[in-house]
Design an enzyme around this catalytic site. Structure first.
Site, short mmCIF file in Angstrom:
data_model
loop_
_atom_site.label_atom_id
_atom_site.label_comp_id
_atom_site.label_asym_id
_atom_site.label_seq_id
_atom_site.Cartn_x
_atom_site.Cartn_y
_atom_site.Cartn_z
N THR A 1 0.89 -1.16 0.00
CA THR A 1 0.00 0.00 0.00
C THR A 1 0.93 1.21 0.00
O THR A 1 2.14 1.04 0.08
CB THR A 1 -0.94 -0.01 1.25
OG1 THR A 1 -1.82 -1.13 1.15
CG2 THR A 1 -1.77 1.25 1.43
N SER B 1 -8.16 -0.81 6.30
CA SER B 1 -7.54 -0.22 7.50
C SER B 1 -6.86 1.11 7.18
O SER B 1 -6.18 1.68 8.05
CB SER B 1 -6.48 -1.18 8.08
OG SER B 1 -7.07 -2.38 8.46
N GLY C 1 0.74 -0.47 5.43
CA GLY C 1 1.08 -1.45 6.47
C GLY C 1 -0.06 -2.37 6.85
O GLY C 1 -0.03 -2.94 7.94
#
Ligand code: GLY
Length: 557
Positions: free
Chosen positions: A366, A437, A456
């Site tokens: 990401t 997330s 992460g």
């Protein structure tokens, strides 16, 4: 009508003064020097921070194919100073219409290994191209074609691949080599490229050009769309033209909270980031962390993470499909209830909250970038194709590497690629966004405005939490991005820490309080942060030393 006219007029005056006043400065931090340069180039051409965000996003899609791309999606958190607008562009991928709950299971109902991670079936409908068009048309000053120009140049002329690229190429080599059209792009005659050799992506340059010329239709219709759908279907995927036609970004109201007078603005669902971050900060808000000893401090932060991630698993998913008790999860009273279950001398095993034992999360990628100008306009953007190099599948003739975000749904009993668990709130439904997330965030304490975020996987939220607590101590972006990190995500019930993040005494103290601890196999995250200090009129930026990014302050002198 009058209001719209007034806003237009003010924006025009800002534009006029911005382009003639002589100085206009920005701070930019991104995971790749060329992406940061692309943002600065667009600012110097008269663009605003939103044009720069388009340029950085597109450049990252070319020069950091490990982390994000046209075949993926993301979240752009924006603040426009002139009308104090805070908004979140949700460009998260969506499940194809033919998706269903059992699509990654065998006949016995067991998960088929890696089916939700590798190859065409793992790919959801991309949102990044639609988001860039929207961001440019609604918030930018320059035409999309101008903002995409640096990315097109990088794709055409190539760029030197760095060590991070090579490391992640090795990590995903087996999958990438399964697809000749992918291997042809990322390997050199089937071999690992040498460090700093030039990677050119002619098909991707062409796809970016189509987007530049035709906007949304350049990607979601016509020649490129045909190639996307046909090659995905030929490889066992389920995309249709209807999926591409239906894809829409959504502008959402960001979630907000308050921690010791610091305003937090962050991503709303379909990302869990903002809610989990604010819930954890609410739990911590009644402790005097600054004066607690180091073991107690880390114990309390871990216990807050455990409880907030537990609620992630229970309640969070795509708010267009499920009802989320947002008000409750963000309420200080609710946090006080959770706090009352925390003992300072002893951990509460996650199994007593609920759930199963689960495997550890594996490798992750990401990307994130942060931009702020000298008047406070800003963008925090976290973008993803999920695992490094996404699904490993390039749609032939497009240069577009497809995501494997379908793995972020709960598709079987057990954990996803990040060891995250969840329930029906995040089950696969056609057209639904999978829970993320990603946590692009603004922090404001009056004089200081911070813009931050990181890649992460599941650890994103805990990294931003630690950075927010460091901001609260008055520390600098350089400090937030380079903090030693520790993480707890409810399940598995493990307090994970980077090498040297905890002293021997802290480890012993935490074990004595009942924590199961484990050193992470690698240092994680690649935080990018920028800050405006209104008192001193200074901009600053910092790029995580774990990565290869660049932070700059510059613009029109
Ligand atoms: N794909 C990682 C995330 O969205 O959280």
């Amino acid at each position: 009508m009058l209001k719209k006219y007034a806003v237009t007029l003010i924006l025009f005056i800002t534009f006029w003064s911005g382009s003639h006043a002589g100085t206009f400065k920005v701070a930019i931090a991104s995971a790749h020097p060329l992406a940061t340069d692309a943002g600065l180039e667009i600012i110097r051409k008269g663009g605003n921070v939103f044009d720069a965000a388009v340029a950085v996003s597109a450049a990252l899609a070319v020069v950091e194919p490990t982390g994000s791309g046209l075949g993926g999606g993301g979240y752009w958190l924006l603040h426009r100073e002139i009308d104090a607008l805070d908004t979140l562009i949700d460009g998260r991928e969506k499940a194809p219409l033919a998706a269903h709950k059992a699509m990654f299971l065998d006949k016995k109902g067991n998960a088929v290994p890696n089916l939700s991670l590798d190859g065409a079936l793992a790919a959801a409908i991309p949102g990044l191209p639609a988001a860039l068009v929207h961001l440019s048309e609604k918030y930018g000053r320059l035409p999309l074609s101008e903002s995409l120009r640096p990315a097109i140049r990088y794709a055409q002329n190539g760029f030197a691949v760095g060590n991070k690229y090579l490391k992640l190429l090795k990590f995903r080599a087996e999958v990438l080599k399964k697809y000749p059209q992918t291997a042809k792009i990322f390997f050199t005659d089937g071999e690992f490229p040498k460090a700093y050799s030039i990677l050119r992506q002619a098909d991707l340059a062409n796809t970016l050009n189509r987007l530049a010329i035709a906007g949304r239709a350049g990607f979601y219709n016509g020649d490129i769309a045909d190639k996307l759908v046909n090659t995905v279907r030929k490889a066992g995927g389920i995309w249709t033209q209807e999926d591409l036609d239906n894809y829409q970004i959504v502008e959402r109201k960001p979630v907000t909270g308050d921690y010791h007078g610091i305003k937090i603005t962050s991503a709303a669902p379909s990302s869990s980031g903002g809610i989990v971050l604010i819930e954890a900060l609410n739990i911590l808000s009644d402790y005097d962390l600054q004066h607690a000893d180091a073991i107690t401090q880390k114990h309390l932060i871990t216990e807050a993470m455990r409880r907030a991630y537990h609620d992630r698993a229970l309640y969070l998913g795509d708010s267009d499909f499920i009802d989320i008790p947002v008000k409750r999860l963000l309420s200080k009273d609710y946090a006080a209830g959770l706090r009352s279950s925390i003992r300072s001398d002893k951990t509460l095993p996650s199994a007593l909250l609920s759930g199963d034992d689960l495997p550890q999360p594996e490798g992750t990628h990401t990307t994130h970038f942060s931009i702020i100008d000298d008047t406070g306009n800003r963008v925090a953007a976290t973008l993803s194709i999920n695992f490094p190099f996404g699904s490993g599948f390039v749609a032939e003739g497009t240069g577009v590497l497809l995501n494997d975000e379908m793995d972020d749904f709960v598709s079987h009993k057990g954990a996803n690629g990040y060891g995250l668990v969840g329930g029906t709130a995040n089950a696969i439904v056609p057209g639904k966004r999978m829970l993320s997330s990603m946590t692009p965030t603004f922090l404001e304490d009056g004089p200081r405005i911070a813009v931050l975020g990181t890649p992460g996987g599941s650890r994103i939220i805990s990294m931003v939490l630690l950075a927010a607590l460091d901001f609260a101590q008055g520390n600098t972006p350089e400090s937030w991005v380079n903090l030693p990190r520790f993480h707890h995500q409810f399940m598995p019930d493990v307090l994970e820490y980077e090498q040297n993040a905890l002293t021997d005494a802290e480890l012993a103290g935490l074990v004595a309080r009942g924590h199961q601890t484990q050193e992470a196999r690698y240092r994680y995250g690649d935080m990018q942060a920028a800050m405006l200090d209104k008192t001193t009129h200074t901009l600053s930026a910092a790029s995580d030393r774990r990565g290869e990014g660049r932070a700059v302050v510059g613009g029109l002198e």
